[in-house]
Design a protein around this motif. Structure first.
Motif, short mmCIF file in Angstrom:
data_model
loop_
_atom_site.label_atom_id
_atom_site.label_comp_id
_atom_site.label_asym_id
_atom_site.label_seq_id
_atom_site.Cartn_x
_atom_site.Cartn_y
_atom_site.Cartn_z
N HIS A 21 0.81 -1.22 0.00
CA HIS A 21 0.00 0.00 0.00
C HIS A 21 0.85 1.27 0.00
O HIS A 21 0.31 2.38 -0.03
CB HIS A 21 -1.00 0.00 1.17
N GLU A 22 2.17 1.12 0.01
CA GLU A 22 3.06 2.28 -0.18
C GLU A 22 3.32 2.55 -1.66
O GLU A 22 4.00 3.51 -2.00
CB GLU A 22 4.39 2.05 0.54
N GLY A 47 -13.27 11.77 -5.51
CA GLY A 47 -14.09 11.05 -6.47
C GLY A 47 -14.36 9.64 -6.01
O GLY A 47 -14.29 9.33 -4.82
N GLY A 48 -14.66 8.78 -6.97
CA GLY A 48 -14.88 7.39 -6.64
C GLY A 48 -13.58 6.72 -6.24
O GLY A 48 -12.49 7.21 -6.52
N GLU A 49 -13.68 5.60 -5.57
CA GLU A 49 -12.57 4.73 -5.18
C GLU A 49 -11.82 5.23 -3.95
O GLU A 49 -11.40 4.43 -3.12
CB GLU A 49 -11.58 4.54 -6.35
N MET A 50 -11.64 6.55 -3.80
CA MET A 50 -10.81 7.05 -2.72
C MET A 50 -11.61 7.34 -1.45
O MET A 50 -11.09 7.92 -0.50
CB MET A 50 -10.04 8.31 -3.15
N ILE A 51 -12.86 6.91 -1.42
CA ILE A 51 -13.71 7.21 -0.27
C ILE A 51 -14.06 5.94 0.52
O ILE A 51 -14.02 4.83 -0.01
CB ILE A 51 -15.02 7.91 -0.74
N HIS A 54 -5.74 3.37 -1.76
CA HIS A 54 -6.89 3.87 -2.53
C HIS A 54 -7.21 5.32 -2.22
O HIS A 54 -7.83 6.01 -3.05
CB HIS A 54 -8.10 2.98 -2.30
N LYS A 55 -6.77 5.81 -1.09
CA LYS A 55 -6.96 7.22 -0.72
C LYS A 55 -6.42 8.16 -1.81
O LYS A 55 -6.94 9.27 -2.00
CB LYS A 55 -6.24 7.46 0.61
N LEU A 113 2.32 9.03 3.73
CA LEU A 113 1.08 8.93 2.95
C LEU A 113 -0.15 9.09 3.84
O LEU A 113 -1.18 9.60 3.40
CB LEU A 113 1.03 7.59 2.20
N ASN A 114 -0.03 8.67 5.09
CA ASN A 114 -1.14 8.87 6.02
C ASN A 114 -1.27 10.34 6.43
O ASN A 114 -2.37 10.82 6.71
CB ASN A 114 -0.96 7.99 7.27
#
Length: 404
Positions: A85-86, A250-254, A269-270, A241-242
């Motif tokens: 996830h990095e 938009g979509g996906e990042m929520i 995904h953020k 990243l945090n």
């Protein structure tokens, strides 16, 4: 030893002719050519599993999602990131750098300082200038010497408690100089600064180990390492990243959306709003596999031979000057001939089938330093040959005769 002819046969475009002459492609610093396995992988996605990812319960969506995430893990292992996830998929190095500068807009304040180098591509200058204008921070520049190397003593003198970010390319696109980034990261961290490395020109030639480097961010493009255009990676340490806010909504990042409040998805995904370049992300993994199968040790050995031969042969031409003469270089030769504009040389040798880049290479401060309008840049890849270099040298000699 690499079987260069076997490798060349894997790249369809290398058998093409340009202006009736066999193609000699020496513009690899702009984009690399693609092997058949990469071309086929792109077609295979659209022919067999084309679907949107992460959202569908149907079979194609699951197959596409699995392939996309497998590619992310391949790239994680390739650059030795601690967590998958990095690894963020982007459209290229420029996208990755802008994602980071956007995040730092909420962190920097007047009086803070950002350090860039005089060797940077415009993509690693302009976003930081925009950030400084927005936040009131100050941009500082590491100077270079006549060999095209950064002056480390000056870099160290610029560092202070005001320094919040240091950003530098791993390899100069205009000169091929390899910067001592591990040393620079250590020095920057000693004053508490974050470090972003522009790896666009490095990843075709070497495997960056982001944990060994200890960089906070590492950005690169897929199309320079035998992958598709419109693909790239931003590596970022999990903690950073945090801290940074999302770049796009938009979509996906929520995670959850109401009209009162939105909460954001977890990493990665953020930072990956909307439908991504799914085919490109999958096929970037194919390109990484291809390069690793060849072996970066083998790639470096071949490119060292090409650089040594090209440097020797070009310097046989009277009045020719090479820019970027530092000890540590990638397979790039940037040169001019006295009294002749680089564009004129490039135009003539193009008629002979030879592709080089002429101009400032999106690195105008370098050209200003050397008081020149630009250079002729020949950038080599492992699939190039000694014979091709000899063809280019003879073409440059011919062009010089015509233009003198």
């Amino acid at each position: 030893m690499l079987d260069i002819q076997k490798i060349r046969a894997e790249f369809p475009i290398l058998s093409e002719k340009v202006n009736g002459k066999p193609l000699v492609y020496f513009d690899n610093g702009a984009t690399s050519q693609k092997p058949q396995i990469v071309i086929d992988a792109e077609a295979k996605y659209y022919q067999e599993i084309n679907a949107n990812i992460h959202r569908g319960v149907h079979t194609l969506s699951q197959l596409a999602t699995d392939a996309y995430e497998i590619s992310r893990v391949k790239i994680q292992h390739h650059i030795n990131a601690k967590f998958s996830h990095e690894v963020l998929f982007t459209s290229g190095t420029t996208h990755g750098i802008n994602l980071v500068t956007n995040g730092f807009a909420s962190i920097l304040k007047p009086g803070d300082e950002v350090i860039v180098s005089s060797l940077e591509h415009h993509s690693n200058i302009v976003p930081w200038q925009m950030l400084c204008e927005k936040t009131g921070a100050t941009l500082r520049v590491i100077p270079m010497n006549q060999d095209g190397e950064l002056i480390m003593e000056a870099f160290e003198a610029l560092l202070s408690e005001k320094t919040k970010v240091v950003t530098v390319n791993h390899i100069s696109n205009a000169l091929g100089i390899i910067n001592p980034v591990k040393y620079m990261i250590e020095k920057a961290h000693a004053v508490g600064a974050a470090v972003l490395i522009d790896g666009a020109q490095a990843v075709p030639h070497l495997k960056p180990d982001v944990q060994d480097l200890d960089c906070d961010f590492y950005a690169f493009s897929g199309h320079k390492m035998c992958g598709p255009t419109g693909t790239g990676i931003l590596y970022g340490k999990e903690d950073w990243l945090n801290k940074l806010p999302p770049y796009q909504g938009g979509g996906e990042m929520i995670k959850e959306v109401t009209f009162e409040k939105t909460t954001y998805a977890d990493l990665p995904h953020k930072f990956e709003a909307g439908t991504p370049n799914i085919a490109g992300g999958i096929v970037l993994g194919t390109a990484v596999d291809y390069l690793n199968n060849i072996g970066f040790h083998n790639i470096q050995k071949q490119e060292e031979k090409l650089l040594e031969h090209a440097t020797k042969r070009l310097l046989e031409i009277e009045g020719l000057k090479i820019y970027g003469t530092g000890k540590n270089k990638a397979s790039v030769v940037s040169f001019n001939i006295d009294g002749i504009h680089p564009y004129d040389i490039g135009s003539i040798i193009d008629k002979l089938g030879i592709a080089v880049r002429t101009g400032h290479h999106c690195a105008q401060p370098i050209m200003t330093f050397f008081c020149i309008p630009g250079t002729i840049r020949a950038s080599f890849s492992f699939y190039n040959t000694i014979e091709e270099i000899d063809v280019m040298v003879e073409a440059v000699k011919k062009a010089k005769t015509m233009l003198s």
